[in-house]
Design a protein around this motif. Structure first.
Motif, mmCIF file in Angstrom:
data_model
loop_
_atom_site.group_PDB
_atom_site.id
_atom_site.type_symbol
_atom_site.label_atom_id
_atom_site.label_comp_id
_atom_site.label_asym_id
_atom_site.label_seq_id
_atom_site.Cartn_x
_atom_site.Cartn_y
_atom_site.Cartn_z
ATOM 1 N N ARG A 45 0.466 -1.452 -0.003
ATOM 2 C CA ARG A 45 0.021 -0.105 0.212
ATOM 3 C C ARG A 45 0.675 1.284 -0.279
ATOM 4 N NH1 ARG A 45 -5.261 -0.389 3.490
ATOM 5 N NH2 ARG A 45 -5.189 -2.093 2.638
ATOM 6 N N GLU A 46 0.278 2.212 -0.921
ATOM 7 C CA GLU A 46 1.086 3.089 -0.694
ATOM 8 C C GLU A 46 0.638 4.913 -1.281
ATOM 9 O OE1 GLU A 46 2.966 4.092 -4.764
ATOM 10 O OE2 GLU A 46 1.376 3.864 -6.388
ATOM 11 N N PHE A 47 1.266 5.862 -0.493
ATOM 12 C CA PHE A 47 0.946 7.256 -0.232
ATOM 13 C C PHE A 47 0.295 7.402 -1.451
ATOM 14 C CE2 PHE A 47 -0.416 10.994 1.648
ATOM 15 C CZ PHE A 47 0.436 11.630 0.917
ATOM 16 N N VAL A 48 -0.876 8.154 -1.512
ATOM 17 C CA VAL A 48 -1.569 9.045 -2.983
ATOM 18 C C VAL A 48 -1.468 11.107 -2.075
ATOM 19 C CG1 VAL A 48 -3.507 9.371 -4.674
ATOM 20 C CG2 VAL A 48 -2.386 6.943 -3.318
ATOM 21 N N ALA A 49 -2.541 11.272 -1.481
ATOM 22 C CA ALA A 49 -2.735 11.976 -1.622
ATOM 23 C C ALA A 49 -3.439 12.383 0.179
ATOM 24 C CB ALA A 49 -3.108 12.916 -2.518
ATOM 25 N N ALA A 50 -2.703 13.194 0.980
ATOM 26 C CA ALA A 50 -3.714 13.599 2.489
ATOM 27 C C ALA A 50 -3.660 15.202 2.172
ATOM 28 C CB ALA A 50 -3.084 13.086 3.545
ATOM 29 N N VAL A 51 -4.816 15.099 3.156
ATOM 30 C CA VAL A 51 -5.046 16.752 3.610
ATOM 31 C C VAL A 51 -5.541 16.807 5.040
ATOM 32 C CG1 VAL A 51 -7.632 16.449 3.199
ATOM 33 C CG2 VAL A 51 -6.964 18.683 3.179
ATOM 34 N N SER A 52 -5.352 18.460 5.656
ATOM 35 C CA SER A 52 -5.394 18.401 7.064
ATOM 36 C C SER A 52 -6.238 19.821 7.005
ATOM 37 C CB SER A 52 -4.518 18.526 7.816
ATOM 38 O OG SER A 52 -3.695 18.886 8.152
ATOM 39 N N TRP A 53 -7.202 19.811 8.338
ATOM 40 C CA TRP A 53 -8.127 21.391 7.982
ATOM 41 C C TRP A 53 -7.500 21.774 9.578
ATOM 42 C CZ3 TRP A 53 -10.480 17.080 6.280
ATOM 43 C CH2 TRP A 53 -10.544 16.992 5.348
ATOM 44 N N ARG A 54 -6.295 23.061 10.177
ATOM 45 C CA ARG A 54 -5.676 23.087 11.288
ATOM 46 C C ARG A 54 -6.121 24.447 11.198
ATOM 47 N NH1 ARG A 54 -0.408 21.125 12.943
ATOM 48 N NH2 ARG A 54 -1.397 21.398 15.029
ATOM 49 N N ARG A 55 -7.210 25.113 12.702
ATOM 50 C CA ARG A 55 -7.057 26.393 12.549
ATOM 51 C C ARG A 55 -7.659 27.130 11.028
ATOM 52 N NH1 ARG A 55 -2.395 25.532 15.108
ATOM 53 N NH2 ARG A 55 -2.739 25.786 17.848
ATOM 54 N N ALA A 56 -8.757 26.448 10.349
ATOM 55 C CA ALA A 56 -8.687 27.433 9.399
ATOM 56 C C ALA A 56 -8.145 27.339 8.115
ATOM 57 C CB ALA A 56 -9.717 28.758 9.218
ATOM 58 N N ILE A 57 -6.639 26.926 7.997
ATOM 59 C CA ILE A 57 -6.000 26.261 7.265
ATOM 60 C C ILE A 57 -5.840 24.951 7.298
ATOM 61 C CG2 ILE A 57 -3.134 26.337 6.935
ATOM 62 C CD1 ILE A 57 -2.693 28.382 8.990
ATOM 63 N N THR A 58 -5.447 25.344 5.712
ATOM 64 C CA THR A 58 -6.381 23.755 4.551
ATOM 65 C C THR A 58 -4.073 23.503 4.735
ATOM 66 O OG1 THR A 58 -8.342 23.887 3.947
ATOM 67 C CG2 THR A 58 -6.812 22.286 3.097
ATOM 68 N N TYR A 59 -4.166 22.196 4.318
ATOM 69 C CA TYR A 59 -2.785 22.025 4.089
ATOM 70 C C TYR A 59 -2.768 19.945 2.919
ATOM 71 C CZ TYR A 59 -0.881 24.430 8.400
ATOM 72 O OH TYR A 59 -0.607 25.474 9.151
ATOM 73 N N TYR A 60 -1.901 20.265 2.535
ATOM 74 C CA TYR A 60 -2.125 19.108 1.482
ATOM 75 C C TYR A 60 -0.632 18.774 1.082
ATOM 76 C CZ TYR A 60 -6.128 21.118 -0.654
ATOM 77 O OH TYR A 60 -7.718 22.084 -0.278
ATOM 78 N N ASP A 61 -1.149 17.206 0.777
ATOM 79 C CA ASP A 61 0.088 16.886 0.505
ATOM 80 C C ASP A 61 0.026 15.529 -0.535
ATOM 81 O OD1 ASP A 61 2.298 14.211 2.220
ATOM 82 O OD2 ASP A 61 2.974 15.876 0.776
ATOM 83 N N TYR A 62 1.126 15.490 -1.752
ATOM 84 C CA TYR A 62 0.792 14.815 -2.456
ATOM 85 C C TYR A 62 1.824 14.127 -3.230
ATOM 86 C CZ TYR A 62 -3.731 17.128 -3.708
ATOM 87 O OH TYR A 62 -5.189 18.012 -3.423
ATOM 88 N N ALA A 63 1.839 12.923 -3.177
ATOM 89 C CA ALA A 63 3.255 12.007 -3.602
ATOM 90 C C ALA A 63 3.575 12.719 -4.929
ATOM 91 C CB ALA A 63 2.207 10.743 -3.781
ATOM 92 N N ASP A 64 4.592 12.641 -5.478
ATOM 93 C CA ASP A 64 5.416 12.653 -6.454
ATOM 94 C C ASP A 64 4.634 11.990 -7.402
ATOM 95 O OD1 ASP A 64 8.499 12.572 -5.184
ATOM 96 O OD2 ASP A 64 7.135 14.375 -4.965
ATOM 97 N N SER A 65 4.646 11.811 -7.479
ATOM 98 C CA SER A 65 3.700 10.374 -8.751
ATOM 99 C C SER A 65 2.160 10.605 -8.841
ATOM 100 C CB SER A 65 3.807 8.892 -8.430
ATOM 101 O OG SER A 65 2.939 8.544 -7.021
ATOM 102 N N VAL A 66 1.800 11.152 -8.287
ATOM 103 C CA VAL A 66 0.317 11.694 -8.801
ATOM 104 C C VAL A 66 0.479 13.635 -8.515
ATOM 105 C CG1 VAL A 66 -0.579 9.980 -7.994
ATOM 106 C CG2 VAL A 66 -0.497 11.965 -6.251
ATOM 107 N N LYS A 67 1.209 14.532 -7.984
ATOM 108 C CA LYS A 67 1.553 15.448 -8.222
ATOM 109 C C LYS A 67 1.358 15.969 -9.025
ATOM 110 C CE LYS A 67 4.257 17.096 -5.371
ATOM 111 N NZ LYS A 67 5.164 17.919 -4.244
ATOM 112 N N GLY A 68 0.019 17.124 -9.553
ATOM 113 C CA GLY A 68 -0.656 17.857 -10.652
ATOM 114 C C GLY A 68 -0.851 17.744 -11.237
ATOM 115 N N ARG A 69 -2.034 15.992 -10.758
ATOM 116 C CA ARG A 69 -2.428 15.266 -11.719
ATOM 117 C C ARG A 69 -4.002 15.386 -10.830
ATOM 118 N NH1 ARG A 69 -1.718 10.164 -13.079
ATOM 119 N NH2 ARG A 69 -0.051 9.924 -11.657
ATOM 120 N N PHE A 70 -3.667 14.936 -9.538
ATOM 121 C CA PHE A 70 -4.405 14.648 -8.896
ATOM 122 C C PHE A 70 -4.797 15.484 -7.762
ATOM 123 C CE2 PHE A 70 -4.150 9.583 -8.272
ATOM 124 C CZ PHE A 70 -4.265 9.629 -9.682
ATOM 125 N N THR A 71 -6.213 15.998 -7.414
ATOM 126 C CA THR A 71 -6.839 17.253 -6.309
ATOM 127 C C THR A 71 -7.364 16.474 -5.282
ATOM 128 O OG1 THR A 71 -5.590 17.880 -8.669
ATOM 129 C CG2 THR A 71 -7.318 19.300 -6.436
#
Length: 126
Positions: A45-71
């Motif tokens: 199993r491999e990481f694809v993407a993640a998102v968090s919402w902290r103090r009204a700020i949204t953080y995103y992280d994308y695997a390099d293999s999907v960055k720019g293609r997945f949202t």
């Protein structure tokens, strides 16, 4: 207890798009971190993407293999997280899982996620 249900998988040709949904029940996503992982046959199993919402700020992280293609996006009213997948490649073929983090911070480690959905199959043909 939170439950996650993924949907939106299917068969698509290379270059096409799919939108996966992850609907949660039993808990709001507020102040939670959500992740998407995938597992192809014979692979870990491999990481694809993640998102968090902290103090009204949204953080995103994308695997390099999907960055720019997945949202990632969220519909708070529906308590649903979406993974928009564009420009799909054959190598994106896998079962996709969404998960809720044990913390409120994005993570690429599957061990940091405590609740998982059942998965949805994505197949990209050439």
């Amino acid at each position: 207890q939170v439950q996650l249900v993924e949907s939106g998988g299917g068969l698509v040709q290379a270059g096409g798009s799919l939108r996966l949904s992850c609907a949660a029940s039993g808990r709001s996503f507020t102040n939670a971190a959500m992740g998407w992982f995938r597992q192809a046959p014979g692979k870990e199993r491999e990481f694809v993407a993640a998102v968090s919402w902290r103090r009204a700020i949204t953080y995103y992280d994308y695997a390099d293999s999907v960055k720019g293609r997945f949202t990632l996006s969220r519909d708070s009213a529906q308590n649903t997280v979406y993974l928009q997948m564009d420009s799909l490649k054959v190598e994106d073929t896998a079962v996709y899982y969404c998960a809720v983090s044990r913390t409120d911070w994005v993570s690429r480690a599957s061990d940091d996620y405590g609740v998982w959905g059942q998965g949805t199959q994505v197949t990209v043909s050439s």
